[in-house]
Write a protein that holds these residues in place. Structure first.
Motif, short mmCIF file in Angstrom:
data_model
loop_
_atom_site.label_atom_id
_atom_site.label_comp_id
_atom_site.label_asym_id
_atom_site.label_seq_id
_atom_site.Cartn_x
_atom_site.Cartn_y
_atom_site.Cartn_z
N GLN A 215 0.84 -1.21 0.00
CA GLN A 215 0.00 0.00 0.00
C GLN A 215 0.87 1.26 0.00
N GLU A 216 1.91 1.26 0.82
CA GLU A 216 2.79 2.43 0.91
C GLU A 216 3.55 2.65 -0.39
N LEU A 217 4.05 1.55 -0.98
CA LEU A 217 4.82 1.69 -2.22
C LEU A 217 3.91 2.11 -3.37
N ARG A 218 2.70 1.58 -3.42
CA ARG A 218 1.75 2.01 -4.45
C ARG A 218 1.50 3.51 -4.36
N LYS A 219 1.29 3.99 -3.12
CA LYS A 219 0.99 5.40 -2.93
C LYS A 219 2.18 6.29 -3.30
N ASN A 220 3.35 5.95 -2.80
CA ASN A 220 4.49 6.86 -2.95
C ASN A 220 5.26 6.68 -4.25
N LEU A 221 5.15 5.49 -4.86
CA LEU A 221 5.79 5.31 -6.17
C LEU A 221 4.76 5.50 -7.29
N GLY A 222 3.48 5.62 -6.92
CA GLY A 222 2.45 5.83 -7.94
C GLY A 222 2.33 4.65 -8.89
N ASP A 223 2.33 3.43 -8.35
CA ASP A 223 2.39 2.24 -9.19
C ASP A 223 1.34 1.23 -8.72
N THR A 224 0.28 1.07 -9.52
CA THR A 224 -0.82 0.19 -9.08
C THR A 224 -0.51 -1.29 -9.29
N SER A 225 0.67 -1.59 -9.82
CA SER A 225 1.00 -3.02 -9.97
C SER A 225 1.18 -3.70 -8.62
N PHE A 226 1.32 -2.92 -7.55
CA PHE A 226 1.41 -3.53 -6.22
C PHE A 226 0.08 -4.12 -5.76
N ASN A 227 -1.00 -3.77 -6.47
CA ASN A 227 -2.33 -4.30 -6.09
C ASN A 227 -2.36 -5.81 -5.95
N SER A 228 -1.64 -6.50 -6.83
CA SER A 228 -1.75 -7.96 -6.82
C SER A 228 -1.26 -8.54 -5.49
N TYR A 229 -0.20 -7.93 -4.92
CA TYR A 229 0.29 -8.42 -3.62
C TYR A 229 -0.74 -8.17 -2.52
N ILE A 230 -1.42 -7.05 -2.63
CA ILE A 230 -2.44 -6.72 -1.63
C ILE A 230 -3.60 -7.70 -1.76
N ASP A 231 -4.03 -7.96 -3.00
CA ASP A 231 -5.14 -8.91 -3.22
C ASP A 231 -4.80 -10.29 -2.66
N GLU A 232 -3.59 -10.74 -2.99
CA GLU A 232 -3.19 -12.08 -2.53
C GLU A 232 -3.09 -12.16 -1.01
N SER A 233 -2.56 -11.09 -0.43
CA SER A 233 -2.36 -11.11 1.04
C SER A 233 -3.71 -11.11 1.76
N ILE A 234 -4.63 -10.27 1.30
CA ILE A 234 -5.94 -10.22 1.96
C ILE A 234 -6.69 -11.54 1.74
N ALA A 235 -6.54 -12.11 0.55
CA ALA A 235 -7.18 -13.42 0.30
C ALA A 235 -6.63 -14.48 1.25
#
Lengths: 393, 393
Positions: A183-203
């Motif tokens: 979440q932090e890297l997505r916000k500060n690097l402006g890169d939504t490719s980090f979403n997949s890690y978030i999806d997998e982790s919450i799953a």
């Protein structure tokens, strides 16, 4: 929530952040001689130990850059964030690219841990510095650290284990740290490719760690998600689960109030509030056994500062996203409890370690585990959430 | 000490040992299906975890054989000691000769630790079995384990360290465990060549760990004996130091009341009683900082069962060897405190983990750290010392 209540709370959080917590640590921790910070200080800010814990070094660096990015572009904050990242860059890394956990004052390594948590705090520090300065080298380093974390987590054979293969377990800490770091890297690097890690982790949290049969989130499960009826397998840390509850609620907010994510986050909060809130003395208790049996950790009923901070954020965010007055009531309960027992009106900042009944166990303000992170992060987030709530009133 | 007081104390210790502690563990821990013992039990003896901790397995085996050797040749005790040693021999060892720390109920290894403490408890168990049975295989195994301990302690490169070489420390636990292990092997194998290890260990305690400038025994010093003014370097565990005080006093007694050893043992006891006795609530407190600063361990002011047990032995032995009534008074203080808070009159045995003020933290009777060792060892030794004192009255 009434307007005057929201404004009063904003005052408490914002002024606490800007006039107490951050000034306390700027005054007492900055090492002008060797660089970096020394966080091991007594109640009055006097030095207890000159050693440097890298968790707190990375976290304070992140916090300072985040204040610069989100509150105001105060030069002091940026200068100190660069002061922190320079020390980290110079002394924080082993030859294999991994980070040290504990250094001497002059930067010689004392301990490296098996786990890649220091690297996660390093990644968010570099990413926040990139946001603050626009310098590509910081973004590169943040990505390198994130990739290293993923490499170590997906290849456990790279790390020597404390345990044999007889009963392989995995910890909630891993999907937690991945979620918030991504979440932090997505916000500060402006890169939504980090979403997949978030999806997998919450799953993974949903499937393997949330246990409707106990109405609890387990701290450790078998690698395949199996419940193990042993001390470790039955253990739950309400403060930890409540922390991930708000990571998930923050994700829901980012995704236009995604209702499934809100349901997951509030379910965790509801379960763990019921299990973690101390109905006799107030506050969030440290450990519980999901079957209600005695736990092995003998400090299990202490009140630490950080679970209270995480519960303040989680209840406020749940209230914002659902409008359910239950969460406003819980927020008031944990806020009132926390502000009664933890802040030190004489020397500033907060105590960290109280007994169940509120007696102080150790009065120190900082050590290798406690530094400027959970308190200022809570103060900043609660202030920001209340500003949004206020706008809607 | 008056005769009726001595007789009353003998009754408390002897009856506690023979009618409470040992029967409690024989009833609740023996695994007739897979062998060995399961010590993780709740207040009432009901099972909390089926896993098997090897520290306690070796220690109970030693205790049962020691009762057989020193109290009476009760067949039940010998049978159970053999039941223990058979499990240890079958499942306790890794291929490299080192021992595991934590097993499943059916003997599969879960964890091996870096430190050779399990091996020290294994050595005293085998030695006591040799004494009880005369079977050479037990003496051979005891010697093998002792040699392995010496090999690992004198060649630290055999063990992967948690720390770098930046600030190499050594712990009081090493000369402690060597002293008591060598004493046990000397006694049960009838071999005085173990004396040299005892001499060296006590000399190391005197030279490197005893600190007149703090009137304290340090828990960790630099490998060359240097004081390090950091959290770890300032730490002292009064219960630990009081335990080694009585190992040294026992050595003095073995060596015809050697006056230098009596002086060393009573100096440690005097210092650590002053530092460890809780003048507000009574009892021996867990951690102290030798400079009086806050310690990093947040459970620092708890009252554990074992420091009280060690202080009962140490004060009684000091009284026997010196006749100084101060030690009889201290013995009465720690005895009265301990018997007020720790024993469980309803289900038997003792609680292990109390808060500073005597409130129970966790009511369990056994886990991977607590089992039939400190309490029955104290009950047996205090009974034996009082019988000797009584004879002299």
């Amino acid at each position: 929530m009434k307007l005057d209540k929201a404004e009063n709370l904003i005052r408490i959080y914002r002024d606490g952040l800007l006039n107490d917590t951050i000034p306390f640590w700027i005054k007492h921790s900055v090492d002008t001689e060797y660089g970096g910070f020394m966080f091991a200080v007594d109640r009055d800010g006097s030095r207890l130990d000159t050693d440097k814990g890298m968790w707190q070094t990375c976290r304070f660096t992140w916090m300072l850059a985040t204040l610069y990015n989100q509150v105001e572009q105060r030069q002091e904050w940026l200068d100190l964030a660069i002061h922190g990242i320079d020390f980290i860059s110079k002394y924080g890394f082993d030859k294999d690219g991994r980070m040290f956990f504990h250094l001497t004052r002059d930067g010689r390594p004392i301990r490296k841990r098996r786990y890649v948590f220091t690297e996660a705090f390093g990644a968010i520090a570099y990413a926040a510095l990139y946001k603050a300065t626009g310098q590509e080298k910081y973004a590169t380093k943040a990505r390198e650290l994130f990739d290293l974390i993923i490499r170590y987590l997906t290849n456990p054979e790279l790390t020597s284990s404390k345990y044999t293969d007889t009963r392989l377990m995995k910890g909630l800490a891993i999907p937690m740290i991945l979620t918030v770091t991504a979440q932090e890297l997505r916000k500060n690097l402006g890169d939504t490719s980090f979403n997949s890690y978030i999806d997998e982790s919450i799953a993974e949290v949903r499937t393997d760690f949330m246990r409707p049969e106990f109405e609890a989130v387990l701290e450790n499960v078998g690698v395949e998600g199996k419940f193990h009826d042993h001390f470790d397998g039955r253990m739950t840390l309400p403060g930890h689960s409540i922390e991930i509850a708000w990571f998930i609620l923050a994700e829901a907010k980012y995704r236009n109030n995604d209702s499934e994510l809100i349901k997951t986050g509030t379910t965790i909060l509801d379960w763990m509030w019921e299990m973690g809130w101390d109905k006799e003395y107030g506050g969030i208790i440290y450990y519980r056994d999901v079957r209600g049996l005695p736990v092995q950790e003998y400090w299990q009923d202490m009140k630490f500062w950080w679970p209270q901070n995480e519960a303040i954020i989680a209840t406020l965010l749940a209230y914002q996203l659902t409008g359910d007055s239950k969460y406003a009531i819980w927020h008031e309960m944990v806020h009132d409890y926390t502000y009664k027992y933890f802040p030190d009106p004489e020397y500033g900042e907060w105590y960290g370690y109280l007994h169940r009944d509120g007696r102080i166990s150790v009065p120190l303000k900082g050590n290798i585990w406690k530094g400027p992170f959970h308190i200022p992060r809570m103060q900043l987030m609660a202030w920001q959430i209340l500003e949004e709530i206020k706008t809607g009133i």
